[in-house]
Design an enzyme around this catalytic site. Structure first.
Site, mmCIF file in Angstrom:
data_model
loop_
_atom_site.group_PDB
_atom_site.id
_atom_site.type_symbol
_atom_site.label_atom_id
_atom_site.label_comp_id
_atom_site.label_asym_id
_atom_site.label_seq_id
_atom_site.Cartn_x
_atom_site.Cartn_y
_atom_site.Cartn_z
ATOM 1 N N ASP A 102 58.616 1.714 -36.527
ATOM 2 C CA ASP A 102 59.429 2.140 -37.661
ATOM 3 C C ASP A 102 58.828 1.478 -38.892
ATOM 4 O OD1 ASP A 102 61.149 3.560 -36.048
ATOM 5 O OD2 ASP A 102 62.603 1.945 -35.867
ATOM 6 N N ASP A 144 68.597 12.558 -33.223
ATOM 7 C CA ASP A 144 69.368 11.312 -33.165
ATOM 8 C C ASP A 144 70.792 11.693 -32.779
ATOM 9 O OD1 ASP A 144 67.148 9.907 -34.053
ATOM 10 O OD2 ASP A 144 67.723 10.032 -36.157
#
Length: 251
Positions: free
Chosen positions: A11, A130
């Site tokens: 990330d 997600d």
């Protein structure tokens, strides 16, 4: 049987690799190029880079990172974050990405998935989902997990496959960063609903969790961040463990 893949996830925000819990509380994990180089040497099958605060002001930053990583690392790179148009897909592929991950824009503009898959081929279009448990089902969230969509995750996965997504990157928001294992019920529900490969993400804390993701969740690949970034386990250890448990991996 196709070998199951182990994919470290980086990330990236403001040019650094970070890791959070449940999509917040970010802590610095280092320089992306250095980390990518280490994973390449450790035997990772692929790498996923997600620009988690992608906005117009750091869009060019991730392109520079992708170029730098691609010049040193020769395993497939999936890159996502802030992909809003077919031109963004083109720019990331040109910079050295092998696959481009589309998340929020798949919801706001599903046609983008179809257009990108038609132009570049399904094999390089990943849709990231997600999902969070809401009552008796899972709901899709966007904008880095901040915005509820009202969409059912299983139905959404089927729709994305029909529009041309060649792979689904499935993250359980409930498990993200918790190290309590994948949401196996979610992973299995989506694996059973579609034919494209599923990358399970969110919750790896032990090597057994990876085995469970493949065995019980029926994932084609397992993605992890914390356990690798902070040195708890190495990729080669994870592969050896999976192999001992009868899972085909590339050693």
């Amino acid at each position: 049987m196709l070998a199951k893949r182990i994919i470290p996830c980086l990330d990236v925000t403001n040019g650094r690799v970070v890791k959070g819990v449940n999509f917040v509380e970010l802590k610095d994990a280092g320089d992306p190029v250095e980390i990518a180089r280490g994973y390449n040497e450790a035997g990772a099958d692929e790498l996923t880079f997600l620009d988690i605060t992608a906005s117009s002001d750091n869009r060019d930053l991730i392109l520079h990172i992708v170029e730098a990583v691609a010049s040193e690392v020769f395993i497939p790179l999936t890159v996502g974050g802030g992909v809003r148009a077919v031109a963004d897909v083109q720019r990331l592929l040109n910079a050295g990405a092998d696959k481009v991950s589309i998340n929020t824009s798949a919801v706001t503009n599903p046609q983008l998935v179809k257009d990108a898959a038609d132009r570049y081929g399904s094999q390089c279009i990943v849709v990231a989902i997600d999902a969070k448990r809401v009552g008796d089902h899972w709901e899709v969230f966007t904008h880095g997990g901040r915005t509820a969509t009202g969409l059912d995750a299983v139905e959404w996965a089927k729709k994305m496959e029909s529009l041309g997504a060649g792979e689904l990157l499935l993250t359980s928001m409930d498990r993200d960063g918790t190290k309590t294992g994948f949401d196996l019920e979610l992973t299995r529900a989506i694996s059973d609903a579609v034919d494209v490969p599923i990358v399970a993400s969110g919750g790896v804390g032990t090597l057994q969790h990876m085995v469970d993701g493949v065995r019980e969740g029926r994932a084609d690949a397992v993605l992890a961040a914390s356990i690798f970034h902070f040195g708890e386990y190495r990729v080669d250890e994870a592969k050896a463990y999976m192999k001992r448990h009868g899972i085909e991996v590339r050693l």
